[in-house]
Design a protein around this motif. Structure first.
Motif, PDB file in Angstrom:
ATOM      1  N   GLU A   1      -3.616  11.264   3.855  1.00 16.72           N
ATOM      2  CA  GLU A   1      -3.420  10.329   4.962  1.00 16.72           C
ATOM      3  C   GLU A   1      -4.307   9.092   4.877  1.00 16.72           C
ATOM      4  OE1 GLU A   1      -0.958  10.551   7.221  1.00 16.72           O
ATOM      5  OE2 GLU A   1      -0.315  12.345   6.159  1.00 16.72           O
ATOM      6  N   CYS A   2      -4.684   8.692   3.669  1.00 18.18           N
ATOM      7  CA  CYS A   2      -5.372   7.417   3.510  1.00 18.18           C
ATOM      8  C   CYS A   2      -4.460   6.499   2.692  1.00 18.18           C
ATOM      9  CB  CYS A   2      -6.731   7.590   2.846  1.00 18.18           C
ATOM     10  SG  CYS A   2      -6.667   8.238   1.181  1.00 18.18           S
ATOM     11  N   TYR A   3      -4.698   5.214   2.766  1.00 20.03           N
ATOM     12  CA  TYR A   3      -3.844   4.236   2.103  1.00 20.03           C
ATOM     13  C   TYR A   3      -4.516   3.704   0.850  1.00 20.03           C
ATOM     14  CZ  TYR A   3      -0.882   4.381   6.160  1.00 20.03           C
ATOM     15  OH  TYR A   3      -0.030   4.800   7.142  1.00 20.03           O
TER      16      TYR A   3
ATOM     17  N   TYR B   1       0.849  -1.197   0.000  1.00 22.30           N
ATOM     18  CA  TYR B   1       0.000   0.000   0.000  1.00 22.30           C
ATOM     19  C   TYR B   1       0.878   1.238   0.000  1.00 22.30           C
ATOM     20  CZ  TYR B   1      -3.778  -3.155   1.294  1.00 22.30           C
ATOM     21  OH  TYR B   1      -4.696  -4.163   1.303  1.00 22.30           O
ATOM     22  N   ILE B   2       0.325   2.343  -0.498  1.00 23.40           N
ATOM     23  CA  ILE B   2       1.012   3.627  -0.425  1.00 23.40           C
ATOM     24  C   ILE B   2       0.115   4.603   0.315  1.00 23.40           C
ATOM     25  CG2 ILE B   2       2.424   3.305  -2.484  1.00 23.40           C
ATOM     26  CD1 ILE B   2       0.429   5.040  -4.004  1.00 23.40           C
ATOM     27  N   ARG B   3       0.721   5.539   1.017  1.00 22.58           N
ATOM     28  CA  ARG B   3      -0.044   6.544   1.747  1.00 22.58           C
ATOM     29  C   ARG B   3      -0.192   7.771   0.868  1.00 22.58           C
ATOM     30  NH1 ARG B   3       2.255   8.329   7.346  1.00 22.58           N
ATOM     31  NH2 ARG B   3       3.601   9.520   5.994  1.00 22.58           N
ATOM     32  N   SER B   4      -1.415   8.227   0.698  1.00 23.94           N
ATOM     33  CA  SER B   4      -1.659   9.406  -0.127  1.00 23.94           C
ATOM     34  C   SER B   4      -1.476  10.665   0.705  1.00 23.94           C
ATOM     35  CB  SER B   4      -3.071   9.361  -0.714  1.00 23.94           C
ATOM     36  OG  SER B   4      -4.014   9.629   0.284  1.00 23.94           O
TER      37      SER B   4
END
Length: 66
Positions: A28-30, A22-25
């Motif tokens: 602050e959501c994944y 996963y990446i964090r946008s």
């Protein structure tokens, strides 16, 4: 649909040993990526649509159990 390719059921994305990355946008959501790693028999980089000989069906009740 025309132009769509059916993926095989036995692919890394739905394997018991596959762990998705996963990446964090910036909000602050994944967000899930199409990449991850396989934990059997050793750690390897994999894409969700790849197939390997170690495929094992994921447990629907507890998907994170090794």
């Amino acid at each position: 649909m025309k132009g769509w390719q059916a993926l095989p059921e036995e692919r890394c994305g739905n394997c018991r040993y596959f762990r998705k990355h996963y990446i964090r946008s910036y909000e602050e959501c994944y967000l899930a990526t199409n990449y991850g790693h396989c934990t059997h028999p050793r750690l390897k980089k994999r894409r969700a649509e790849e197939c390997c000989p170690h495929w094992t069906a994921a447990d629907e009740e507890n998907p994170r159990s090794p």
